[in-house]
Design an enzyme around this catalytic site. Sequence first.
Site, PDB file in Angstrom:
ATOM      1  N   SER A 106       1.125   5.547  -1.642  1.00 15.70           N
ATOM      2  CA  SER A 106       0.455   6.956  -1.691  1.00 15.70           C
ATOM      3  C   SER A 106      -0.611   7.070  -2.558  1.00 15.70           C
ATOM      4  CB  SER A 106       1.613   7.986  -1.908  1.00 15.70           C
ATOM      5  OG  SER A 106       1.951   7.736  -3.123  1.00 15.70           O
ATOM      6  N   ALA A 154       0.696  -1.109  -0.047  1.00 11.02           N
ATOM      7  CA  ALA A 154       0.026   0.097   0.219  1.00 11.02           C
ATOM      8  C   ALA A 154       0.879   1.107  -0.057  1.00 11.02           C
ATOM      9  CB  ALA A 154      -0.884  -0.167   1.134  1.00 11.02           C
ATOM     10  N   ASP A 194      10.825   8.066 -12.284  1.00 14.60           N
ATOM     11  CA  ASP A 194      10.733   8.095 -10.868  1.00 14.60           C
ATOM     12  C   ASP A 194      11.636   7.023 -10.404  1.00 14.60           C
ATOM     13  OD1 ASP A 194      10.215   7.928  -8.372  1.00 14.60           O
ATOM     14  OD2 ASP A 194       8.020   7.464  -8.388  1.00 14.60           O
TER      15      ASP A 194
END
Length: 339
Positions: A40, A38, A188
């Site tokens: 953002s 899990a 990223d």
Amino acid sequence: RDDAHVMPPKQLKTVLNAQWGEGWLARLKRFDVRPVAAASIGQVHRAQTKDGRDLAIKVQYPGVAGSIDSDVKNVGALIKMTGLLPSGFALDPYLEEARKQLHAETDYGAEGAALAGFGALLADDARFVVPSGHSDWSGPQILAMDFVESTPIEDVEGADHATRDRVSHDLFDLMLRELFDFGLMQTDPNFANYRYRADTGQIVLLDFGASRTLGADVGDVYRALMRAGLSRDRAGLIECARKIGFLSDDLSSDHTDQIVTMMEMVFGALTQARVYDFGDTSLAKALQSKGAALAKDGFIPPPLPMDALFLQRKFAGMFLLAARLRARVGVVSLIEKWI
């Protein structure tokens, strides 16, 4: 990253009903309600279809996309209130780019297309695994892809030196291919986006929400920059730095000289030995010291083109990962293939 708060089961069911329709559970052999990760923007569940596909189901939190504009505005206000930024620094263009980037990362349709694109580009490169997407189980807020057994990339830190070196070499090689060959980069470098299969030695690539198509001239100017840096051509380095946007006419000659000197420090460290030891922290500490001196002297960075900003983020991320793995990489040899 992978241990954020998770949706309550009732909320998860509401999201899945909206995306897949009522009765979706009957069409699956198995669905793990407890997420395997899990972060953002969403959480990931493991599922198995009745035709035997083992899937990772990425489910977006409800309301995330709608909160981005106000969240970025609030963060911007907080940053400005701190007084940490130099007077005259133009923050708003960066906030606007952050806002657009976050919206792009909530577009799971676009991410699915980028996933397929990178999968095609790397189909013949056995060093990497790009999970295949599954459109029949995907939607605007859901992205289904192959579940690939793997471990966090940082686990390689405990492997032998040859493995650490190879993994870092392959990631640097991929980054340069993205820049000079693909014209497309996953910008990223969060460590969570890279995983490792110890049984095959392959690197698993995840999360293509921050994929960015680079401008046509970006590869050319970075090629010229690297050529000048490696050949110790200071005039050429200054010319390329101006084209990219690292330098501007508004900078004092002293600040220009300090910035170019920092760039020369990087290229000097890379060329000092054919294999660069990322476990040696002396370069990072020297650059940090120079940067702090610049800030103390009132340096205001010129507005940086966004392609360059995202490229520098990727470069820095790969540097940090190689440093974490204490890897030794022939960076110059990798660059020379392209220049």
